[in-house]
Design an enzyme around this catalytic site. Sequence first.
Site, mmCIF file in Angstrom:
data_model
loop_
_atom_site.group_PDB
_atom_site.id
_atom_site.type_symbol
_atom_site.label_atom_id
_atom_site.label_comp_id
_atom_site.label_asym_id
_atom_site.label_seq_id
_atom_site.Cartn_x
_atom_site.Cartn_y
_atom_site.Cartn_z
ATOM 1 N N ASP A 130 -66.040 26.186 42.754
ATOM 2 C CA ASP A 130 -66.230 24.585 42.566
ATOM 3 C C ASP A 130 -65.791 24.355 41.221
ATOM 4 O O ASP A 130 -65.420 25.102 40.215
ATOM 5 C CB ASP A 130 -67.555 24.587 42.434
ATOM 6 C CG ASP A 130 -68.357 24.635 43.744
ATOM 7 O OD1 ASP A 130 -67.944 24.526 44.872
ATOM 8 O OD2 ASP A 130 -69.555 25.274 43.899
ATOM 9 N N ASP A 148 -65.720 20.986 49.839
ATOM 10 C CA ASP A 148 -67.162 20.061 50.077
ATOM 11 C C ASP A 148 -66.858 18.648 50.337
ATOM 12 O O ASP A 148 -67.588 17.915 50.748
ATOM 13 C CB ASP A 148 -67.647 20.304 48.787
ATOM 14 C CG ASP A 148 -68.189 21.909 48.356
ATOM 15 O OD1 ASP A 148 -68.339 22.384 49.515
ATOM 16 O OD2 ASP A 148 -68.306 22.401 47.158
#
Length: 179
Positions: A130, A148
């Site tokens: 991330d 995401d």
Amino acid sequence: MSSIVREPVLMIPRRLRWLWLTLVIVVFDRGTKAWFELQPEGWHRELIHNFMYLVHSQNPGIAFGIFSDSPSPWMRLALIAGSVIVIGALAWLFVAGHSGGSMTAAGLALLLGGATGNVTDRIVHGWVTDFFEVWLGSYHWPAFNVADSAITIGAALIIIDVLLGHKHHAVPESSRKVV
């Protein structure tokens, strides 16, 4: 008189034309993650003052870090298996095309690309990379990535199409032909 012979044209169903979006998401997601993986874990840069930051974060769990502290070696396999099942279901919905309009097709393509991007990370590394962090005052949104974002946008498109857009009309009984 000359006769023109035409080759048969391969007709791709309209909804499958959205597969380019799936491919773009997978490539862009993998490319951005590869760059952040070159940075040391914990790397941090401010992108928009007091709002958005670029970071290098590794999430061995699922959304919002759920299951990230699990000591079980089976958790990784369970998350991979669950992801593969979801990808299979999304691919079936996408190809079958029983319902929904172009927003649903785009949404499924985004979901498929995002899920594929994240499961690729999980298979290769054992975690998902991330790199976006958002802060609103003292509120911190957990780090996320391109995959995401694609999943979130794809789900929103499907919900909008189902609730507001595409209407399913059944053929009235009186207008059906009996053979």
